[in-house]
Design a protein around this motif. Sequence first.
Motif: not given
Length: 86
Positions: A32-45, A65-70
């Motif tokens: 629940q972020l104010s910005t899209p989820v970035a690549f590092p967070a998806v990679q960590q999960v 949502g998610f950033t394009k790299p994520a």
Amino acid sequence: MTPRHVGGAGDLRADIIAIDHTGLTVVAQFKQLSTPVAFPAVQQVNGTVRPEHGAHHSIIIGLNGFTKPAWDFAEEHYSLPSAARS
């Protein structure tokens, strides 16, 4: 499905762990972020739910949502359908 809440400090990227009737484990991570989820967070999960929780599947829910790299990383490494809010 039998879910249990495990989120909080030290949760190793798992907010909810559920086991279905066949014994498969699913880990869900909510962002629940104010910005899209970035690549590092998806990679960590991706890097923790299987080895740390023995999950067969993982789900990441990003309320903004998610950033394009994520998104690109998730499409390459996840087999579950994805949905994004625009």
